[in-house]
Design an enzyme around this catalytic site. Structure first.
Site, PDB file in Angstrom:
ATOM      1  N   SER A   2      17.508  63.346  75.530  1.00 25.17           N
ATOM      2  CA  SER A   2      18.892  63.817  75.376  1.00 25.17           C
ATOM      3  C   SER A   2      19.848  62.684  75.013  1.00 25.17           C
ATOM      4  O   SER A   2      19.587  61.514  75.291  1.00 25.17           O
ATOM      5  CB  SER A   2      19.365  64.469  76.674  1.00 25.17           C
ATOM      6  OG  SER A   2      18.517  65.528  77.017  1.00 25.17           O
TER       7      SER A   2
HETATM    8  N1  SAM Z   1      14.922  65.275  80.217  1.00 21.58           N
HETATM    9  C1  SAM Z   1      14.250  64.779  79.045  1.00 21.58           C
HETATM   10  C2  SAM Z   1      14.377  63.299  78.846  1.00 21.58           C
HETATM   11  O1  SAM Z   1      15.076  62.645  79.650  1.00 21.58           O
HETATM   12  O2  SAM Z   1      13.743  62.787  77.915  1.00 21.58           O
HETATM   13  C3  SAM Z   1      14.643  65.505  77.788  1.00 21.58           C
HETATM   14  C4  SAM Z   1      14.055  66.830  77.744  1.00 21.58           C
HETATM   15  S1  SAM Z   1      13.878  67.649  76.213  1.00 21.58           S
HETATM   16  C5  SAM Z   1      15.528  67.832  75.678  1.00 21.58           C
HETATM   17  C6  SAM Z   1      13.396  69.249  76.858  1.00 21.58           C
HETATM   18  C7  SAM Z   1      12.011  69.280  77.446  1.00 21.58           C
HETATM   19  O3  SAM Z   1      11.848  70.521  78.112  1.00 21.58           O
HETATM   20  C8  SAM Z   1      10.908  69.205  76.391  1.00 21.58           C
HETATM   21  O4  SAM Z   1      10.063  68.123  76.658  1.00 21.58           O
HETATM   22  C9  SAM Z   1      10.191  70.542  76.540  1.00 21.58           C
HETATM   23  O5  SAM Z   1       8.804  70.482  76.303  1.00 21.58           O
HETATM   24  C10 SAM Z   1      10.499  70.907  77.975  1.00 21.58           C
HETATM   25  N2  SAM Z   1      10.374  72.326  78.330  1.00 21.58           N
HETATM   26  C11 SAM Z   1      10.748  73.417  77.612  1.00 21.58           C
HETATM   27  N3  SAM Z   1      10.482  74.545  78.301  1.00 21.58           N
HETATM   28  C12 SAM Z   1       9.939  74.159  79.486  1.00 21.58           C
HETATM   29  C13 SAM Z   1       9.466  74.863  80.618  1.00 21.58           C
HETATM   30  N4  SAM Z   1       9.495  76.206  80.729  1.00 21.58           N
HETATM   31  N5  SAM Z   1       8.977  74.151  81.650  1.00 21.58           N
HETATM   32  C14 SAM Z   1       8.938  72.796  81.606  1.00 21.58           C
HETATM   33  N6  SAM Z   1       9.360  72.076  80.550  1.00 21.58           N
HETATM   34  C15 SAM Z   1       9.872  72.744  79.506  1.00 21.58           C
END
Ligand code: SAM
Length: 215
Positions: A62
């Site tokens: 992010s």
């Molecule tokens: N917090 C992260 C960082 O600091 O790098 C950024 C996260 S990224 C914007 C969103 C993440 O959510 C992705 O890696 C994606 O695979 C994950 N994601 C999406 N749906 C999900 C779910 N139902 N359960 C767990 N992870 C999920």
């Protein structure tokens, strides 16, 4: 190293404090997390820029301001525990780990979870539990949480997450369609919930039972 630290301080001053975040605990945690280690070496020069960056598997780390704002809205105390949904690179989890007693972080893509786990272990974060699975249903076995942060965009606030907050607990979550969302904070109260709207934002999809279907 000096250049990197200067870039991090500039990021804090120009992107975070300049937009109104003055929460010293949050600013200090961000100052201590080496964001450049959470992106690919080829993106080193962009690590402290004012935008999200790709981390592989079609996912992103992010924007620094968004990570700061979401962390601030969680209002975490030292003795508290938090659930993060969407581990991604592990950057947000590292910030949270500096602010509270324990972080549970769930990621649906195994390789991302493993990479984040390895990195956090290598740089010395011992208060984070990594889980691979669908975080849209939360992680009831460690509930109640003082805070829940969803770092992917959801079509609605999953009630099942609100149920996993302790009384007074905070859920911070982007809600909207697949292209744009509003950052929301839901506070669990004795009489129900208090719902607050913050900024417009754009996150990758929350995929799962209480999120979107994979495309
Ligand atoms: N917090 C992260 C960082 O600091 O790098 C950024 C996260 S990224 C914007 C969103 C993440 O959510 C992705 O890696 C994606 O695979 C994950 N994601 C999406 N749906 C999900 C779910 N139902 N359960 C767990 N992870 C999920």
């Amino acid at each position: 190293m000096k250049d990197i630290e200067a870039a991090r301080q500039r990021m804090i001053d120009r992107q975070i404090i300049a937009r109104g975040i003055r929460d010293n605990r949050v600013l200090e945690a961000i100052r201590e997390v080496p964001r450049h280690l959470f992106v690919d070496e080829s993106l080193l020069d962009e690590a402290y820029d004012d935008n999200p960056l790709p981390i592989g598997e079609g996912q992103t780390i992010s924007q620094p301001y968004m990570a700061a704002l979401m962390t601030h809205l969680l209002e975490l105390g030292e003795d508290q525990q938090v659930l993060e949904i969407g581990t991604g690179s592990g950057y947000q989890a590292a910030i949270l780990a500096r602010l509270c007693r324990w972080v549970y972080t769930i990621e649906r893509i195994k390789v991302l979870s493993e990479k984040a786990h390895d990195l956090l272990e290598r740089i010395g974060y011992a208060n984070v539990t990594f889980i691979v699975g669908d975080g849209s249903a939360g992680w009831p076995s460690h509930a109640p949480y003082d805070g829940i942060i969803v770092t992917a965009g959801a079509p609605k606030v999953p009630e099942i997450l609100v149920d996993q907050l302790r009384m007074g607990g905070r859920l911070v979550i982007p809600v909207g369609d697949r292209f744009s969302q509003t950052l929301k904070r839901v506070i669990r109260t004795r009489t129900g919930i208090k719902l607050e709207n913050y900024t417009g934002c754009r996150f990758v999809d929350l995929i799962g039972k209480h999120g979107w279907t994979a495309l």
